[in-house]
Write an enzyme that holds these catalytic residues in place. Structure first.
Site, PDB file in Angstrom:
ATOM      1  N   PRO A  10      10.341  38.053  20.501  1.00  0.00           N
ATOM      2  CA  PRO A  10       9.547  39.292  20.553  1.00  0.00           C
ATOM      3  C   PRO A  10      10.127  40.309  19.592  1.00  0.00           C
ATOM      4  O   PRO A  10      11.312  40.627  19.652  1.00  0.00           O
ATOM      5  CB  PRO A  10       9.721  39.744  22.015  1.00  0.00           C
ATOM      6  CG  PRO A  10      11.028  39.151  22.441  1.00  0.00           C
ATOM      7  CD  PRO A  10      11.172  37.858  21.695  1.00  0.00           C
ATOM      8  N   CYS A  16      17.023  45.414  23.936  1.00  0.00           N
ATOM      9  CA  CYS A  16      16.670  46.258  22.789  1.00  0.00           C
ATOM     10  C   CYS A  16      17.719  47.345  22.594  1.00  0.00           C
ATOM     11  O   CYS A  16      18.044  48.084  23.528  1.00  0.00           O
ATOM     12  CB  CYS A  16      15.294  46.893  22.990  1.00  0.00           C
ATOM     13  SG  CYS A  16      14.807  47.967  21.615  1.00  0.00           S
ATOM     14  N   GLY A  37      14.143  35.370  15.409  1.00  0.00           N
ATOM     15  CA  GLY A  37      13.618  36.713  15.187  1.00  0.00           C
ATOM     16  C   GLY A  37      13.489  37.009  13.706  1.00  0.00           C
ATOM     17  O   GLY A  37      12.530  36.627  13.050  1.00  0.00           O
ATOM     18  N   GLN A  60       6.354  40.321  26.761  1.00  0.00           N
ATOM     19  CA  GLN A  60       7.537  41.095  27.105  1.00  0.00           C
ATOM     20  C   GLN A  60       7.200  42.528  27.494  1.00  0.00           C
ATOM     21  O   GLN A  60       6.440  43.210  26.811  1.00  0.00           O
ATOM     22  CB  GLN A  60       8.523  41.114  25.936  1.00  0.00           C
ATOM     23  CG  GLN A  60       9.859  41.734  26.322  1.00  0.00           C
ATOM     24  CD  GLN A  60      10.855  41.748  25.177  1.00  0.00           C
ATOM     25  OE1 GLN A  60      10.758  42.589  24.280  1.00  0.00           O
ATOM     26  NE2 GLN A  60      11.824  40.840  25.200  1.00  0.00           N
TER      27      GLN A  60
END
Length: 331
Positions: A21, A106, A230, A75
């Site tokens: 994500p 994050c 990612g 997410q």
């Protein structure tokens, strides 16, 4: 090495290479490209639980998905258990997500200052309540993505992961960096291995995956059940099929040619315009164009040209001119 099917709760996963994500990257346009290139599972951009609670228009756009994307992990992020429970239910019922993932990794300032994202690693008891609220709210599996800790002095990922596992989550993903590292330095895969050895649920590894060989090396070194890609997937949907092929055959497929990269950029652009409209498509493709064009001849000049374009027609025309130049150069 042969890829094996595995599962996250009741959701079967075919293969071991997952799209991570990423805000501004793993939107519906790019997820479709990743899926078309054999991503085993795709994850959405993170969606604010509070945004869902208050029916934010931008949030509703993030919930859109297509049938061909499944299995999809959607997410959400937040630190209010009640808001997370509501958001998880909306994601399950309205959006049709196969898996609900909670972001506890994050590192971005505006997220952690609200106590969300990786800030939850500083408050394991609250993090557990957040995870448990989601697990109780939905029938689909719930997963959690985390980092290895807040900083080098507070690496608590093994203990944190154990607490999260006790809430009933079906899997965890571990990025081998601290919050303080952001996206700098190197990911420490040894902590991914430690989490895998400590938990009984699947563990997904994340961090510093840029080539197919990195995928196999992470699996070999950590024992993780799958690898999440990612930044290595930015402007590079081929990474999924190349990694899949390498895992199953031991053969390394060639990297995409310059022309293939430009053609994929055009396809990506058209998908963005289709799903988000021309104005937003032209604006958002600029970042992606930098990734697709990286390392190409005179790429800086052409990236600058792309950044000044405001219509789809002009974008396509400029891209065609550049494509013709590369063909004339025999590239």
């Amino acid at each position: 090495m042969k890829e094996q099917n595995w599962s996250i709760g009741s959701v079967a996963i075919d293969g071991k290479v997952i799209l991570a994500p990423m805000a501004g990257v793993s939107d519906i346009a790019y997820r479709l490209l990743a899926k078309d290139h054999k991503a085993s599972m795709v994850c959405t951009e993170m969606v604010s639980a509070m945004g869902i609670k208050y029916k934010n228009e931008r949030t509703n756009e993030l919930l859109r998905m297509e049938a061909v994307e499944h299995p999809v992990s959607m997410q959400i992020f937040g630190s209010d258990p009640k808001a997370i429970a509501l958001a998880a239910k909306v994601v399950e019922d309205a959006a049709g997500a196969d898996i609900v993932d909670i972001n506890m990794g994050c590192p971005v300032k505006k997220v952690v200052t609200s106590g969300d994202g990786s800030a939850l690693m500083k408050t394991p008891e609250l993090a557990a309540r957040v995870a448990e609220a989601a697990v109780k709210a939905v029938k689909v599996p719930v997963t959690v993505k985390m980092r290895i800790g807040w900083d080098s002095e507070h690496i608590n990922v093994v203990e944190f992961a154990k607490i999260i596992e006790s809430t009933g989550v079906a899997a965890v993903a571990v990025h081998g960096r601290t919050k303080e590292q952001m996206y700098c330095g190197h990911a420490d895969w040894s902590y991914i291995k430690a989490v895998k050895e400590a938990l009984s649920i699947p563990v997904i590894g994340n961090g510093d995956i840029v080539e197919p060989e990195d995928v196999k090396r992470m699996i070999d070194e950590t024992g993780c059940d799958a690898v999440m890609i990612g930044r290595g997937a930015q402007g590079n949907p081929w990474i999924f099929e190349r990694a899949h092929h390498y895992l199953t055959t031991g053969e390394l497929l060639p990297a995409p040619t310059y022309i293939e990269r430009l053609d994929m950029l055009l396809k990506h652009f058209r998908l963005l315009c289709h799903y988000k409209g021309d104005a937003l498509g032209v604006k958002e493709i600029r970042t992606h164009a930098g990734w697709y064009m990286k390392g190409l001849p005179e790429s800086a000049y052409w990236r600058n040209r792309v950044n000044t374009i405001h219509t789809p027609k002009n974008f396509e025309n400029e891209l065609q001119v550049y494509r013709n130049i590369l063909l004339e150069m025999g590239l």
